[in-house]
Design an enzyme around this catalytic site. Structure first.
Site, PDB file in Angstrom:
ATOM      1  N   GLY A   1      12.294 -27.791 -48.599  1.00 56.62           N
ATOM      2  CA  GLY A   1      11.070 -28.306 -49.193  1.00 56.62           C
ATOM      3  C   GLY A   1       9.974 -27.270 -49.217  1.00 56.62           C
ATOM      4  O   GLY A   1      10.139 -26.153 -48.697  1.00 56.62           O
TER       5      GLY A   1
ATOM      6  N   SER B   1       6.548 -25.106 -48.480  1.00 58.38           N
ATOM      7  CA  SER B   1       5.930 -24.660 -47.229  1.00 58.38           C
ATOM      8  C   SER B   1       4.855 -25.645 -46.805  1.00 58.38           C
ATOM      9  O   SER B   1       4.153 -26.220 -47.643  1.00 58.38           O
ATOM     10  CB  SER B   1       5.312 -23.271 -47.415  1.00 58.38           C
ATOM     11  OG  SER B   1       6.312 -22.325 -47.720  1.00 58.38           O
ATOM     12  N   GLY B   2       4.723 -25.841 -45.492  1.00 55.82           N
ATOM     13  CA  GLY B   2       3.723 -26.761 -44.973  1.00 55.82           C
ATOM     14  C   GLY B   2       4.151 -28.209 -44.987  1.00 55.82           C
ATOM     15  O   GLY B   2       3.349 -29.101 -44.698  1.00 55.82           O
TER      16      GLY B   2
ATOM     17  N   THR C   1       9.105 -26.894 -39.688  1.00 53.74           N
ATOM     18  CA  THR C   1       9.024 -26.220 -38.390  1.00 53.74           C
ATOM     19  C   THR C   1       8.530 -27.174 -37.316  1.00 53.74           C
ATOM     20  O   THR C   1       8.973 -27.112 -36.157  1.00 53.74           O
ATOM     21  CB  THR C   1       8.100 -24.995 -38.490  1.00 53.74           C
ATOM     22  OG1 THR C   1       8.612 -24.104 -39.489  1.00 53.74           O
ATOM     23  CG2 THR C   1       8.035 -24.249 -37.169  1.00 53.74           C
TER      24      THR C   1
ATOM     25  N   GLU D   1      16.095 -20.445 -40.830  1.00 52.32           N
ATOM     26  CA  GLU D   1      16.485 -19.494 -41.887  1.00 52.32           C
ATOM     27  C   GLU D   1      16.502 -18.061 -41.368  1.00 52.32           C
ATOM     28  O   GLU D   1      15.618 -17.255 -41.620  1.00 52.32           O
ATOM     29  CB  GLU D   1      15.551 -19.615 -43.087  1.00 52.32           C
ATOM     30  CG  GLU D   1      16.030 -18.825 -44.298  1.00 52.32           C
ATOM     31  CD  GLU D   1      17.449 -19.170 -44.723  1.00 52.32           C
ATOM     32  OE1 GLU D   1      18.391 -18.708 -44.057  1.00 52.32           O
ATOM     33  OE2 GLU D   1      17.614 -19.883 -45.714  1.00 52.32           O
TER      34      GLU D   1
END
Length: 582
Positions: A372, A374-375, A379, A502
């Protein structure tokens, strides 16, 4: 209010020292030697008095000379032992304080480090504890000896001439009224000095650890300006401290001179009247110095005490911070179970939800990928799996049990994490591969892990091989080499759950091929969770979860999402087009 805060601060400081469990025997012996040394010093003026009153060469016997010599030697020996033992006790207290602080830092949650800069924490460990050490090793001796010297001298002076003693004591309230406000001011200055030292340490740690970024960005001038500001602020606090000292020291010297003049003048009158002998006056002057000098030492002690109280306030705050619970729960015996996320939401301290009502299952032994923009919260999801944070609602389960039912140590021991950055510690390749393992690792185990990670290819070419120093954060190795060492480390842990952020996204094509081979070895038979920036690395995943703005908007295999999810299809087409152009 300030007096209550000051009293509370002193009580906290004393409790902090007591919690380091200093040797009571050591302190008792040291203080006893101080007492003996001070009592011996109180005898000298009386000996001098008798010497002056009957002064003649014939009146001095060998016995008196021997007694005087023994007195001086005994005072020197006991003072020396006292100073050494108090230094030892002080070093022991500070070592215990640093040990407790270090132990605490290692069990504080990640959320603590989100709020506190590393340099400030380092300053608490080194600079602030150093202030405490200085108080104990440099000033504690003078505190005890000073009190005994003052009390003993005043008692003898009252016996010699109580009228002149009372004249002398009238100056004590004046001195206290002058020194106490200065002590409070020194505490404020000390607190500011410690905070500014922490900020300056933060700048040093940040700049020096990222010196390559500084130079590559031509940021030397900006960083010099930032550092210069910290140096200037420390200089200003130093000047303020100097001003307080400049008031204290001359004030004490002034009082000494005034008292000396008064005593000599008033004492001379009393000697001439026969109320006092010349020996009494000499003894009086000597005892005056045995009072005034300790008063100066006590002033220095209380000044340093104010510094120590200010320095330890932050330490106490840290020691009272909530820590990770490493003991509650049972040991995890079987990690080869489904991981279920049920109605889970999460927000940082800002209050805005980063993840919202997440629901999915990760099957054991399968590969699940998070994909998806970023943000989106990918994570953060990994941080929740690692139990760095706790969900604000819902749960993460392993089988039927929530993961917080297992001890933190046993849970994390089942997880192998390979990130984009591949963090390494300063040390050798061997130390980095074995990092975190509590048992002794044989050379054959080490080489096997390196071989499966394809790290042996470059390690064997190095002159020192496994004893090669990698430099700070592994700076002497390439990105691909660091990744392979991280994979070897994970292989050596033999985790049942594997998390890959990744691991090939920042590598060149040649390094990527080698690392991909190593990752395949690592993923065999393990529950694998991947954060994917390149869709090409997860097209064969058993399950792909598409995360947008903290929510799962699609799940399935690569082919299923191509058909059902518009944004995933755009991602795939764009990356495929870029790959074809390349």
């Amino acid at each position: 209010m300030n007096e209550k805060q000051n009293s509370g601060s002193l009580k906290q400081f004393i409790n902090l020292i007591r919690q380091t469990k200093p040797s009571k025997l050591l302190l008792s012996v040291a203080i006893s030697f101080s007492v003996i040394s001070t009592i011996v010093s109180l005898i000298v003026p009386l000996f001098t008095k008798n010497l002056v009153d009957s002064f003649s060469l014939t009146s001095i016997s060998q016995g008196q000379i021997v007694i005087l010599g023994v007195t001086f030697i005994a005072q020197a020996i006991t003072a020396g032992f006292s100073i050494y033992l108090l230094n030892r006790a002080g070093q022991s207290v500070v070592a215990g304080l640093r040990d407790r602080f270090w132990k605490k830092l290692l069990v504080l949650p990640v959320s603590y480090y989100d709020k506190h800069r590393t340099g400030e924490t380092i300053s608490r460990m080194t600079n602030d504890t150093g202030v405490v050490k200085s108080l104990i090793t440099d000033h504690l001796t003078s505190f005890f000896t000073g009190i005994i010297s003052i009390i003993g001298s005043i008692a003898i002076l009252l016996f010699l001439d109580w009228k002149m003693t009372l004249v002398m004591l009238t100056v004590v309230p004046l001195m206290l009224g002058f020194l106490i406000p200065l002590g409070r001011q020194m505490r404020k200055i000390s607190r500011g000095m410690q905070d500014e030292t922490a900020r300056f340490t933060t700048i040093l740690e940040q700049v020096l650890s990222e010196i390559r970024l500084v130079k590559a960005s031509n940021a030397e001038t900006n960083e010099y300006t930032n550092g210069k500001k910290g140096i200037t602020n420390l200089f200003q606090f130093g000047l303020k401290e100097g001003k307080v000292q400049a008031l204290i020291t001359p004030a004490i010297s002034f009082v000494v001179m005034v008292l000396l003049v008064v005593i000599i003048g008033y004492g001379g009158v009393r000697v001439s009247s026969g109320a006092l002998t010349a020996g009494d006056l000499v003894a009086f002057i000597l005892y005056l110095f045995q009072i005034i000098v300790p008063i100066g030492q006590l002033a220095a002690f209380f000044t340093q005490l104010q510094k120590a109280k200010g320095a330890t306030e932050r330490i106490i705050d840290t020691l009272h911070s909530d820590e990770e619970d490493h003991t509650t729960g049972r040991n995890l015996e079987n990690a080869y179970q489904p991981i279920k996320v049920e109605n889970m939401s999460f927000a940082y301290d800002t209050g805005e939800e980063v993840l919202k009502d997440m629901n999915f299952t990760i099957e054991p032994g399968k590969v699940t990928a998070f994909v998806g923009p970023s943000g989106g919260g990918k994570t953060t999801m990994f941080s929740l799996f690692e139990r760095y944070y706790k969900p604000i609602s819902g749960a993460i389960k392993l089988g039927v049990d929530t993961i917080d039912q297992f001890t933190l140590k046993s849970w994390r021991s089942q997880i192998g994490y390979v990130s984009q950055e591949s963090p390494l510690i300063g040390g050798t390749i061997r130390e980095n591969i074995c990092y975190g393992t509590e048992r002794e690792i044989s050379d054959s185990e080490l080489r096997k892990a390196a071989e499966m990670a394809y790290a042996d290819q470059f390690i064997d070419e190095l002159p020192e091989q496994y004893d090669t120093e990698v430099g700070e954060r592994g700076i002497k190795l390439s990105g691909g080499q660091r990744q392979r060492i991280s994979i070897a480390r994970a292989l050596l842990r033999n985790p049942k759950i594997l998390m890959l952020d990744e691991a090939t996204s920042s590598l060149d094509s040649r390094s990527e091929i080698v690392v991909q081979k190593a990752l395949k070895n690592l993923m065999k038979g393990r529950t694998t969770i991947v954060i994917a920036h390149r869709l090409s690395t997860v097209v064969e995943a058993d399950q792909i979860l598409f995360i947008e703005k903290g929510q799962i908007t699609g799940s399935g295999t690569h082919d299923e999402l191509l058909q059902s999810h518009t944004l995933y299809r755009e991602f795939a087409n764009q990356q495929l087009r870029i790959k074809e152009l390349a």
